[in-house]
Design a protein around this motif. Structure first.
Motif, mmCIF file in Angstrom:
data_model
loop_
_atom_site.group_PDB
_atom_site.id
_atom_site.type_symbol
_atom_site.label_atom_id
_atom_site.label_comp_id
_atom_site.label_asym_id
_atom_site.label_seq_id
_atom_site.Cartn_x
_atom_site.Cartn_y
_atom_site.Cartn_z
ATOM 1 N N ARG A 108 -75.244 57.457 -8.684
ATOM 2 C CA ARG A 108 -74.346 56.678 -7.823
ATOM 3 C C ARG A 108 -73.797 57.505 -6.676
ATOM 4 O O ARG A 108 -72.812 57.142 -6.045
ATOM 5 N N GLY A 163 -78.631 59.121 -5.696
ATOM 6 C CA GLY A 163 -78.508 57.805 -5.079
ATOM 7 C C GLY A 163 -79.287 57.744 -3.779
ATOM 8 O O GLY A 163 -80.191 58.556 -3.550
ATOM 9 N N CYS A 191 -73.445 52.642 -3.808
ATOM 10 C CA CYS A 191 -73.102 53.950 -4.370
ATOM 11 C C CYS A 191 -71.608 53.968 -4.627
ATOM 12 O O CYS A 191 -70.875 53.069 -4.189
#
Length: 417
Positions: A108, A163, A191
């Motif tokens: 993320r 990410g 994200c």
């Protein structure tokens, strides 16, 4: 603390960490202190000896492994300086945000890095080797060191960010563009953490000569320290510089949940194109006007709320005249204006990112740095430009302007939190 929502109830985005490598110093604090002192960094450059322009603003030498102890780094000879600068600034930004890449949610975490010319030094050096000795003289690491996208790729490897990994190139607006894209990724939920900014290391004989041939550089070879002089009556061009600026962006809700207070709110941004000329700004500044207005609209702010503008302020006759007219037209006489390029020189693709970080410091310190070398404001410059010494000035809303070759205009709006 009040968290302001962007128009349409989009999640507000905070800058939670910042890092800088610049000719003014290694780190945000060192750079900020020299910029506030108004001490130029331009000096005669031995690597440019014999060229029509033989001076520049260089990053002081340092060891990447000392700057990033314990980091997962490739051998230094496998990295171009533009990647070294970016990694150093990124490490400072991550630490400043109180994040640990060893435990963060890697899938993320996004990386968005801008550069104008990529690994120019590597390409130039390797081309000379090729001409001298042919194919077998080339390094097998030429492409990984040179390719512009590899700076984002290397940062994702070094810090374990899995990410979205993107590279932007909008000339001197590259850093500001990277920050806007990172904010869009956060707002869209792509994200949770974004590492964004830009880097440049292209003070080479070829690139410097190319800018000189365009007539863009100052010719003040007898007094390099006085050459970069934004908005000054005797300005005659910019000075080549290098460096990197990186920030960490997070949704305000997420940062608050982990106990982090934002450095500033990225309240809004605007991006436009001049559609006018490859290297000259639109003299009427129509694209810049639209970018400022778009940033204010995105920030749900009025022109009369802007307290400060960190101007693009390149020290070129055309840019400074256009930009001052645009600021005056859209914002009036109220904002206190500076350009930090009098100290750092023009960091090209990295300029917008470094100047965004310096704008954050102005918000935090209520202190606007002076325009170094500004002795007499040029005729027709009808804005309140800081001269001689830093000015104490409360700032709640500030703009950071970036304008690049090709007509790229990006304006970032920051609010104090």
């Amino acid at each position: 603390m009040t968290v302001r929502s962007a128009p349409g109830d989009r999640p507000p985005v905070w800058i939670t960490g910042a890092g800088v490598v610049s000719p003014a110093g290694l780190g945000v604090q060192a750079t900020w202190e020299r910029v506030c002192a108004g001490l130029p960094t331009a000096r005669t450059d031995p690597e440019l000896a014999g060229l029509p322009v033989d001076f520049s603003c260089r990053v002081p030498p340092y060891d990447l492994r000392e700057a990033l102890p314990g980091a997962r780094l490739p051998a230094p000879e496998r990295l171009d300086p533009f990647t070294v600068f970016a990694a150093t600034a990124a490490g400072e930004a991550i630490a400043d945000a109180g994040l640990d890449p060893g435990v963060w949610p890697a899938e993320r975490v996004a990386v968005v890095v801008g550069t104008s010319l990529g690994g120019a030094r590597t390409l130039e050096d390797q081309h000379e080797r090729f001409l001298d000795g042919g194919y077998r003289r080339l390094s097998a690491s030429l492409l990984p060191r040179y390719m512009p996208n590899l700076v984002a790729g290397q940062l994702s490897i070094v810090f374990g960010a899995r990410g979205p990994c993107l590279q932007t190139s909008t000339a001197c607006a590259s850093g500001a563009t990277a920050i806007t894209i990172a904010a869009d990724l956060l707002r869209a939920g792509r994200c949770d953490i974004a590492l964004a900014g830009a880097t440049e290391a292209c003070v080479t004989p070829l690139i410097t000569s190319a800018f000189a041939r365009l007539g863009a550089l100052s010719q003040r070879t007898d007094a390099p320290g006085e050459a970069s002089r934004p908005f000054d009556r005797e300005r005659d061009g910019f000075v080549m510089g290098e460096g990197a600026g990186m920030v960490v962006l997070e949704r305000a809700e997420d940062a608050t949940a982990r106990g982090c207070r934002g450095r500033a709110l990225l309240a809004g941004y605007g991006a436009t194109s001049d559609a006018h000329h490859p290297v000259a700004p639109d003299p009427q500044g129509a694209g810049a006007v639209r970018a400022i207005r778009a940033a204010l609209e995105d920030a749900a702010a009025g022109a009369d709320e802007v307290d400060h503008v960190n101007a693009h302020g390149t020290s070129t006759p055309l840019n400074d005249a256009m930009e001052s007219a645009v600021i005056s037209h859209v914002l009036g006489p109220r904002p206190v204006v500076t350009s930090t390029k009098g100290v750092t020189g023009h960091l090209l693709g990295a300029a917008g990112a470094v100047e965004a970080v310096l704008t954050l410091r102005t918000l935090e310190e209520a202190l606007v740095p002076p325009c170094a070398n500004l002795r007499e404001v040029s005729e027709g410059i009808g804005i309140d430009v800081v001269m001689d010494r830093p000015r104490h000035h409360p700032v709640n809303l500030a703009l950071s302007n970036s304008f690049g070759f090709g007509g790229h205009n990006v304006v970032l709006a920051f609010r104090r939190v």
